[in-house]
Design a protein around this motif. Structure first.
Motif, PDB file in Angstrom:
ATOM      1  N   PRO A   1      -5.325  -2.244  -8.195  1.00 45.30           N
ATOM      2  CA  PRO A   1      -6.326  -2.634  -9.204  1.00 45.30           C
ATOM      3  C   PRO A   1      -7.525  -1.698  -9.239  1.00 45.30           C
ATOM      4  O   PRO A   1      -8.198  -1.620 -10.252  1.00 45.30           O
ATOM      5  CB  PRO A   1      -6.755  -4.031  -8.742  1.00 45.30           C
ATOM      6  CG  PRO A   1      -5.660  -4.512  -7.856  1.00 45.30           C
ATOM      7  CD  PRO A   1      -5.083  -3.297  -7.211  1.00 45.30           C
ATOM      8  N   ARG A   2      -7.775  -0.977  -8.138  1.00 45.85           N
ATOM      9  CA  ARG A   2      -8.907  -0.047  -8.140  1.00 45.85           C
ATOM     10  C   ARG A   2      -8.766   1.006  -9.236  1.00 45.85           C
ATOM     11  O   ARG A   2      -9.733   1.424  -9.842  1.00 45.85           O
ATOM     12  CB  ARG A   2      -9.003   0.682  -6.794  1.00 45.85           C
ATOM     13  CG  ARG A   2      -9.575  -0.159  -5.689  1.00 45.85           C
ATOM     14  CD  ARG A   2      -9.451   0.555  -4.376  1.00 45.85           C
ATOM     15  NE  ARG A   2      -8.057   0.864  -4.073  1.00 45.85           N
ATOM     16  CZ  ARG A   2      -7.659   1.470  -2.973  1.00 45.85           C
ATOM     17  NH1 ARG A   2      -8.532   1.868  -2.093  1.00 45.85           N
ATOM     18  NH2 ARG A   2      -6.393   1.708  -2.746  1.00 45.85           N
ATOM     19  N   VAL A   3      -7.510   1.418  -9.497  1.00 45.61           N
ATOM     20  CA  VAL A   3      -7.271   2.450 -10.502  1.00 45.61           C
ATOM     21  C   VAL A   3      -7.610   1.917 -11.886  1.00 45.61           C
ATOM     22  O   VAL A   3      -8.194   2.599 -12.715  1.00 45.61           O
ATOM     23  CB  VAL A   3      -5.805   2.916 -10.449  1.00 45.61           C
ATOM     24  CG1 VAL A   3      -5.532   3.929 -11.538  1.00 45.61           C
ATOM     25  CG2 VAL A   3      -5.497   3.494  -9.090  1.00 45.61           C
TER      26      VAL A   3
ATOM     27  N   ILE B   1       0.690   2.771 -15.807  1.00 46.19           N
ATOM     28  CA  ILE B   1       0.379   1.357 -16.013  1.00 46.19           C
ATOM     29  C   ILE B   1       0.843   0.540 -14.799  1.00 46.19           C
ATOM     30  O   ILE B   1       0.117  -0.306 -14.282  1.00 46.19           O
ATOM     31  CB  ILE B   1       1.025   0.852 -17.316  1.00 46.19           C
ATOM     32  CG1 ILE B   1       0.348   1.547 -18.504  1.00 46.19           C
ATOM     33  CG2 ILE B   1       0.895  -0.655 -17.427  1.00 46.19           C
ATOM     34  CD1 ILE B   1       1.013   1.315 -19.829  1.00 46.19           C
ATOM     35  N   VAL B   2       2.059   0.851 -14.310  1.00 43.31           N
ATOM     36  CA  VAL B   2       2.570   0.162 -13.125  1.00 43.31           C
ATOM     37  C   VAL B   2       1.630   0.403 -11.944  1.00 43.31           C
ATOM     38  O   VAL B   2       1.298  -0.504 -11.181  1.00 43.31           O
ATOM     39  CB  VAL B   2       3.991   0.666 -12.784  1.00 43.31           C
ATOM     40  CG1 VAL B   2       4.451   0.102 -11.449  1.00 43.31           C
ATOM     41  CG2 VAL B   2       4.959   0.270 -13.877  1.00 43.31           C
ATOM     42  N   TYR B   3       1.173   1.640 -11.831  1.00 41.85           N
ATOM     43  CA  TYR B   3       0.245   2.013 -10.758  1.00 41.85           C
ATOM     44  C   TYR B   3      -0.998   1.135 -10.822  1.00 41.85           C
ATOM     45  O   TYR B   3      -1.496   0.660  -9.806  1.00 41.85           O
ATOM     46  CB  TYR B   3      -0.140   3.490 -10.930  1.00 41.85           C
ATOM     47  CG  TYR B   3      -0.610   4.153  -9.668  1.00 41.85           C
ATOM     48  CD1 TYR B   3       0.238   4.997  -8.985  1.00 41.85           C
ATOM     49  CD2 TYR B   3      -1.891   3.958  -9.189  1.00 41.85           C
ATOM     50  CE1 TYR B   3      -0.175   5.621  -7.829  1.00 41.85           C
ATOM     51  CE2 TYR B   3      -2.306   4.580  -8.031  1.00 41.85           C
ATOM     52  CZ  TYR B   3      -1.453   5.418  -7.356  1.00 41.85           C
ATOM     53  OH  TYR B   3      -1.859   6.032  -6.211  1.00 41.85           O
ATOM     54  N   GLY B   4      -1.473   0.907 -12.048  1.00 37.14           N
ATOM     55  CA  GLY B   4      -2.652   0.061 -12.240  1.00 37.14           C
ATOM     56  C   GLY B   4      -2.431  -1.348 -11.721  1.00 37.14           C
ATOM     57  O   GLY B   4      -3.329  -1.962 -11.144  1.00 37.14           O
TER      58      GLY B   4
ATOM     59  N   ASN C   1       0.819  -1.219   0.000  1.00 36.17           N
ATOM     60  CA  ASN C   1       0.000   0.000   0.000  1.00 36.17           C
ATOM     61  C   ASN C   1       0.848   1.262   0.000  1.00 36.17           C
ATOM     62  O   ASN C   1       0.492   2.258  -0.603  1.00 36.17           O
ATOM     63  CB  ASN C   1      -0.929   0.005   1.204  1.00 36.17           C
ATOM     64  CG  ASN C   1      -2.091  -0.927   1.001  1.00 36.17           C
ATOM     65  OD1 ASN C   1      -2.992  -0.650   0.226  1.00 36.17           O
ATOM     66  ND2 ASN C   1      -2.039  -2.073   1.650  1.00 36.17           N
ATOM     67  N   ALA C   2       1.985   1.174   0.697  1.00 37.68           N
ATOM     68  CA  ALA C   2       2.831   2.355   0.789  1.00 37.68           C
ATOM     69  C   ALA C   2       3.575   2.625  -0.520  1.00 37.68           C
ATOM     70  O   ALA C   2       4.098   3.708  -0.731  1.00 37.68           O
ATOM     71  CB  ALA C   2       3.827   2.190   1.932  1.00 37.68           C
ATOM     72  N   LEU C   3       3.616   1.633  -1.397  1.00 42.55           N
ATOM     73  CA  LEU C   3       4.338   1.821  -2.661  1.00 42.55           C
ATOM     74  C   LEU C   3       3.630   2.785  -3.596  1.00 42.55           C
ATOM     75  O   LEU C   3       4.250   3.358  -4.486  1.00 42.55           O
ATOM     76  CB  LEU C   3       4.500   0.472  -3.379  1.00 42.55           C
ATOM     77  CG  LEU C   3       5.721  -0.344  -2.987  1.00 42.55           C
ATOM     78  CD1 LEU C   3       5.729  -1.660  -3.746  1.00 42.55           C
ATOM     79  CD2 LEU C   3       6.998   0.430  -3.288  1.00 42.55           C
ATOM     80  N   LEU C   4       2.316   2.975  -3.376  1.00 48.15           N
ATOM     81  CA  LEU C   4       1.571   3.799  -4.327  1.00 48.15           C
ATOM     82  C   LEU C   4       2.092   5.233  -4.421  1.00 48.15           C
ATOM     83  O   LEU C   4       2.389   5.703  -5.523  1.00 48.15           O
ATOM     84  CB  LEU C   4       0.081   3.777  -3.975  1.00 48.15           C
ATOM     85  CG  LEU C   4      -0.556   2.385  -4.109  1.00 48.15           C
ATOM     86  CD1 LEU C   4      -1.979   2.398  -3.593  1.00 48.15           C
ATOM     87  CD2 LEU C   4      -0.533   1.938  -5.557  1.00 48.15           C
TER      88      LEU C   4
END
Lengths: 312, 295
Positions: free
Chosen positions: A307-309, A300-303, A232-235
């Motif tokens: 997965p919510r994104v 894309i990596v964020y996605g 979670n902190a990676l976002l």
């Protein structure tokens, strides 16, 4: 949507460049035609470069040429700007990507370490290093490393990107050897932001209810830290990569200048000293393009991470 | 090179009544790092102001070329035999001038755009888009382009740095302003007057003041780095000494890697200025936040 935004950013970069070049005092007309020329020669030269037409027409022509991949001719070398830049682009990509990977690989564990030792000596040391890292001037680190490892210890080469007259495997070896110091300098100036962001977001994540629940369930602390909280902190750290890209590219310009590294940044430096405006303008577009593409990759990596994104 | 995010997160804090400034100062006084940072900044300002008293303006040629640091030249001499100490001292003036002037312009413009955008919701979308677009461009290459076109001078550097620093200010101030405009007291103010300028000046700007203070420091320290970067690339003012120019001339003369003192001393000066500004903003942020106050 993502693509539309990328196109918009590139259009913005193109337009800003065009307007700057035409509206600022040192306009291309003066660079192309010198005041000592006769009026006819000057007019002919300006017509040849299309500089006698109204601004809006010039803008249209400029956009048209860009769509055909035509960035014009270099003033000093009389070869297409694209040729000049495509020779340099791989080196800049190699340098920035290596530096970015190094930063992430070193920065994330350091941030995790600081967060899990919150308030203790280790945490304080990491924080001091992080804040100092954010305040360093890129050429300062570069020259320091160059002086220590290149001149005093003589472990590594002091400039360039490869040895001349070396082929095959040895060539790759020499490329790697020449890459160490520039990539390290670029990593050091970036590291601070990543470490500090990682630390503060992980501390927040560790205070969340799901962490308390996981602990109550008896999961080992390491597992909670590295698998649950870290994910979670990676976002925000991923977002940071996008925010830092412009800075990374700026740092590359300075680093390449220090190490005489034959990338686009060094190209900008040379174009500045020779007032080669087409190269300058093309280099800026290339860098803007790199940043936009890299931003899309980060999205894309964020996605993948969240997965919510992706579903939204 | 201006998109490094802030060190500490700025937490939105509901504006409190008077007396916070004193409480902040009382809390700030107990932060040793913040006090040291403030001290370093004051020393740098003093050095800049007293430059003509401290050293002679470095110009012409000296006898000892590239001499390492000695008693006569504590920071050594450069490739033309000029005293590096004097160059660093006079460079302080230029660096502080550029930092203060460009960050002031960026702050005023950036804040104005942010609060006006936040107040008039229809403008906010445009403001957000423009800020995002500018922030996604590589700023240093853009500055190089403009500085190369306009020609190097101190005014150019200040304007160029300011022109590409305001979006960051707007980004910071805007997020805070957006939370403030929805608070009940702003709605109450809307009932009392129909003059938006008055509401913005009286209620919104004071509420975002802490963010402004922090952005002043952050923008100024980034301005130092940007200006040094431009000067290092030969786009600084050739008639004034700056820290970046010392590094640039060291590189041009080929002495950069052998004469370590040419790099070390201006580098320390840059680090001291930027680091103390950063630490000051962190300490201010901590001191302002009542949750962090001890006692």
């Amino acid at each position: 949507m993502r693509l539309g935004r990328g196109v918009l950013t590139i259009w913005f970069a193109v337009t800003v460049t065009f307007l700057l070049l035409r509206l600022l005092p040192g306009d291309p007309a003066q660079a192309v035609a010198s005041p000592t020329m006769t009026a006819e020669t000057r007019a002919a030269l300006l017509a040849q470069y299309g500089l006698d037409k109204p601004l809006i027409v010039q803008y249209g022509i400029y956009l048209g040429q860009l769509l055909h991949g035509d960035l014009g001719l270099s003033f000093t070398q009389s070869i297409p700007v694209t040729t000049v830049l495509f020779e340099r682009l791989p080196w800049t990509l190699l340098l920035t990507v290596t530096a970015l990977v190094l930063t992430v690989v070193v920065g994330i564990p350091l941030g995790v370490l600081a967060a899990s030792h919150r308030g203790r000596l280790l945490d304080k040391v990491v924080q001091v290093v992080g804040v100092t890292g954010q305040s360093i001037f890129v050429p300062s680190v570069g020259v320091l490393l160059l002086f220590a490892f290149g001149l005093m210890l003589r472990w590594l080469p002091i400039g360039g990107a490869y040895d001349v007259g070396v082929y095959g495997v040895a060539w790759y070896g020499s490329v790697a050897e020449h890459l160490v110091l520039p990539a390290l300098s670029l990593m050091l100036v970036q590291l601070g932001s990543y470490v500090l962001t990682m630390r503060s977001t992980l501390i927040d994540a560790l205070g969340e209810d799901y962490v308390t629940l996981a602990r109550a369930n008896g999961l080992p602390y390491r597992r909670i830290l590295w698998r649950h909280a870290l994910r979670n902190a990676l976002l925000p750290t991923t977002t940071l990569i996008g925010l830092q890209l412009g800075f990374l590219v700026g740092g590359a310009v300075l680093t390449e200048t220090v190490f005489a590294y034959p990338g686009i940044g060094r190209g900008i430096y040379e174009a500045v000293t020779q007032l080669d405006f087409p190269v300058l303008q093309g280099a800026f577009l290339f860098l803007a393009l790199t940043v936009v593409v890299a931003n899309m990759l980060t999205d894309i990596v964020y996605g993948f991470l969240d997965p919510r994104v992706k579903s939204a | 090179m201006t998109t490094t995010p802030l060190v500490g997160d700025i937490e939105p804090i509901v504006p409190a009544a008077g007396g916070t400034a004193r409480a902040t100062w009382r809390s700030f006084r107990t932060e040793p790092l913040g006090l040291v940072a403030l001290g370093v900044l004051l020393v740098l300002v003093l050095v800049a102001v007293l430059a003509p008293v401290l050293t002679r303006y470095p110009s012409g040629y000296g006898d000892h070329v590239l001499a390492p640091p000695t008693g006569a030249h504590p920071f050594g001499t450069d490739a033309l035999g000029r005293d590096v100490l004097a160059e660093v001292v006079w460079g302080t003036q230029q660096s502080l001038l550029v930092a203060i002037a460009s960050s002031l312009i960026a702050i005023v413009f950036g804040t104005l755009v942010a609060v006006v955008g936040a107040y008039f919701r229809r403008l906010d979308g445009i403001v957000g888009l423009v800020v995002d677009l500018v922030l996604s461009l590589p700023v240093l290459p853009l500055m190089i382009l403009v500085a190369a076109l306009v020609g190097p001078s101190t005014a150019t550097i200040i304007l160029v740095v300011a022109a590409f620093s305001w979006p960051e200010v707007t980004r910071l101030v805007r997020s805070q302003a957006l939370t403030v405009v929805h608070l009940p007291y702003v709605d109450a103010a809307r009932l009392m007057t129909s003059n938006p300028a008055w509401i913005i000046a009286r209620h919104i700007v004071p509420a975002v003041k802490p963010v402004i203070v922090v952005s002043v420091v952050v923008t100024a320290s980034r301005a130092v780095l940007s200006a040094a970067g431009l000067a290092f690339l030969g786009l600084g003012d050739p008639s004034t000494w700056s820290w970046g120019r010392i590094l640039y001339e060291a590189q041009q003369s080929g002495a950069m890697s052998s004469a370590w003192w040419l790099t070390l001393f201006p580098s320390i000066a840059i680090l001291a200025l930027v680091l103390s500004a950063t630490l000051l903003s962190i300490a201010y942020n901590d001191a302002r936040n009542p949750r962090n106050r001890r006692r």
